[in-house]
Design an enzyme around this catalytic site. Structure first.
Site, short mmCIF file in Angstrom:
data_model
loop_
_atom_site.label_atom_id
_atom_site.label_comp_id
_atom_site.label_asym_id
_atom_site.label_seq_id
_atom_site.Cartn_x
_atom_site.Cartn_y
_atom_site.Cartn_z
N GLU A 16 1.09 -1.12 -0.06
CA GLU A 16 -0.02 0.08 -0.03
C GLU A 16 0.74 1.32 0.07
O GLU A 16 2.10 1.32 0.27
CB GLU A 16 -0.98 -0.14 1.10
N CYS A 75 3.22 8.81 0.61
CA CYS A 75 4.04 7.70 1.67
C CYS A 75 4.19 6.41 1.13
O CYS A 75 3.27 5.78 0.78
CB CYS A 75 3.03 7.71 3.00
N CYS A 91 6.35 -6.70 7.61
CA CYS A 91 7.31 -6.13 8.45
C CYS A 91 7.69 -7.02 9.32
O CYS A 91 6.83 -7.58 10.12
CB CYS A 91 6.97 -4.86 9.00
N CYS A 147 6.59 -4.43 16.35
CA CYS A 147 6.06 -3.41 17.35
C CYS A 147 4.74 -3.60 17.57
O CYS A 147 3.88 -3.92 16.84
CB CYS A 147 5.97 -1.76 16.52
N CYS A 192 1.49 -1.77 16.12
CA CYS A 192 1.27 -1.41 14.72
C CYS A 192 0.69 -2.83 13.91
O CYS A 192 1.10 -3.80 14.25
CB CYS A 192 2.72 -1.07 14.41
N CYS A 222 -0.96 6.05 9.90
CA CYS A 222 0.06 5.41 10.54
C CYS A 222 -0.19 4.25 11.50
O CYS A 222 -1.24 4.21 12.08
CB CYS A 222 1.11 6.55 11.43
N1 SAH Z 1 9.31 1.31 10.15
C1 SAH Z 1 9.27 2.39 10.16
C2 SAH Z 1 8.31 3.21 9.25
C3 SAH Z 1 6.86 2.73 9.34
S1 SAH Z 1 5.78 3.24 10.57
C4 SAH Z 1 9.10 3.23 11.53
O1 SAH Z 1 9.12 2.11 12.57
O2 SAH Z 1 9.46 4.46 11.80
C5 SAH Z 1 5.55 4.97 10.61
C6 SAH Z 1 5.19 5.45 11.73
O3 SAH Z 1 3.61 5.18 12.41
C7 SAH Z 1 6.09 4.96 13.06
O4 SAH Z 1 6.43 6.08 13.95
C8 SAH Z 1 5.10 4.23 13.82
O5 SAH Z 1 5.81 3.60 15.11
C9 SAH Z 1 4.04 4.64 13.94
N2 SAH Z 1 2.77 4.03 14.12
C10 SAH Z 1 2.89 2.59 14.08
N3 SAH Z 1 1.55 2.03 14.32
C11 SAH Z 1 0.81 3.19 14.75
C12 SAH Z 1 -0.48 3.25 15.14
N4 SAH Z 1 -1.38 2.28 15.31
N5 SAH Z 1 -0.82 4.55 15.32
C13 SAH Z 1 -0.17 5.79 15.23
N6 SAH Z 1 1.18 5.32 14.93
C14 SAH Z 1 1.56 4.25 14.47
#
Ligand code: SAH
Length: 339
Positions: free
Chosen positions: A88, A101, A108, A112, A115, A329
């Site tokens: 996406e 984006c 991935c 986390c 996420c 995000c």
């Molecule tokens: N792998 C990279 C880029 C992808 S995530 C990274 O970790 O930075 C992009 C951003 O969205 C990151 O800061 C991530 O922590 C945040 N993110 C992930 N899940 C989220 C959620 N459910 N709500 C808000 N931000 C989130």
């Protein structure tokens, strides 16, 4: 056939040489491919014979668009790659212009806890043509040329940095998209060697680090990558990046209700930053399906914000774009096999 989107400018020069054409033809071809998004070699000011050679050697392999979800603030695109995997990308509509984006991996592996993208096992890295294809496809479909690129979709860009750097080179190509490196941002969960490598690369773009917690104990529970790279190492690399390049670093901090949003956390975060040239970008948490987390209430976010400010830290709030279409995000979830 070689997919033209799989070649950097230098790669194209080399390839032209190897098929007996002048490498300097790249100066005609690259602007057509990326400036005009021509999608073919028709009409280029080259001999018919040369055009025939180009047509037989190169293809234009943009990914197949499976779906577009539209909202006022963002459009989400679902792409099907040649092996059936899906990814996406998101066209974000800011007040000041458009950003695209892009995802960097299929799935991935960083895991986390908060996420959605992190729950999809990583299947593979995206190759250059697939990174470029997300932008080309989005621009062709929307008719909008972006003013900036956010490398913060699905995947960890530092785990695919060589391709990401080639991709940035194409986005920055002056007669093409012509996006300045200060309008391109890489977001990493803190893969330290990648930060050093980016600092020394040809394209030291804006660096955003997903920090989300001020100490290793809490961060380790939220982000398993902390076990590989503790916060001290991440902050050391971030400071090095900002000093060496004279740049301000973004520290992303997602607001999780009752988890990382106390004033104590804010004070610790401020101490961690100290005099570093960095600011904190507070992100509202976007809940996924069956999420064990909730977003901090507005008053708590403002309290956290104020505490950081009081301690001399620059803070911004990320506007959440695309949450109504699950394009915000942490809500991108394509990345498995055939859909
Ligand atoms: N792998 C990279 C880029 C992808 S995530 C990274 O970790 O930075 C992009 C951003 O969205 C990151 O800061 C991530 O922590 C945040 N993110 C992930 N899940 C989220 C959620 N459910 N709500 C808000 N931000 C989130």
């Amino acid at each position: 056939m070689t997919d033209i989107y799989s070649l950097t400018y230098d790669g194209l020069r080399e390839k032209l040489g190897s098929i007996g054409e002048k490498p300097s033809r790249a100066d005609i071809i690259f602007p057509a491919v990326y400036g005009e998004l021509a999608g073919s070699f028709d009409g280029l000011p080259l001999k018919e014979e040369t055009l025939d050679t180009l047509r037989s050697e190169f293809s234009f392999g943009a990914p197949e668009r499976l779906q577009t979800l539209t909202s006022e603030t963002a459009d989400k695109y679902l792409w099907r790659l040649s092996d059936g995997c899906t990814v996406e990308s998101v066209l974000m509509k800011h007040e000041f212009g458009y950003n695209i984006c892009v995802s960097t991996q299929v799935g991935c592996n960083m895991g986390c806890a908060f996420c959605v993208s992190g729950r999809l096992k990583r299947r593979r890295d995206l190759i250059l043509s697939e990174l470029v294809g997300q932008v080309v496809g989005t621009v062709l479909h929307s008719g909008i040329k972006p003013g900036g690129i956010s490398i913060m979709g699905i995947g960890e860009p530092m785990e695919n940095l060589d391709n990401v750097l080639d991709f940035i080179g194409i986005m920055a190509y002056p007669k093409g998209f012509d996006i300045g490196i200060r309008h391109i941002t890489i977001s990493t969960c803190g893969v330290v060697p990648g930060i050093y490598k980016l600092a020394q690369s040809e394209y030291p773009v804006n660096l955003a680090i997903s920090l989300h917690a001020p100490d290793d104990e809490l961060r380790g529970r939220l982000m398993p990558v902390t076990r590989r790279y503790p916060i001290s190492e991440v902050m050391y690399a971030a400071r090095d990046y900002s000093e060496r390049l004279n740049r301000r670093i973004t520290l992303e901090y997602v607001m999780l209700d009752g988890v990382n949003d106390s004033d104590e956390c804010a004070v610790k975060l401020a101490e961690l930053i100290g005099d570093m040239n960095a600011y904190v970008n507070l992100i509202r948490y976007n809940p996924g399906e069956n999420s064990e987390f909730a977003c901090s209430p507005h008053e708590r976010i403002m309290g956290f914000y104020d505490t950081l400010k009081k301690h001399g830290v620059g803070v911004t709030m990320r506007r959440s774009l695309g949450d109504t279409i699950n394009a915000a995000c942490g809500q991108l979830s394509a990345g498995s096999s055939d859909t």
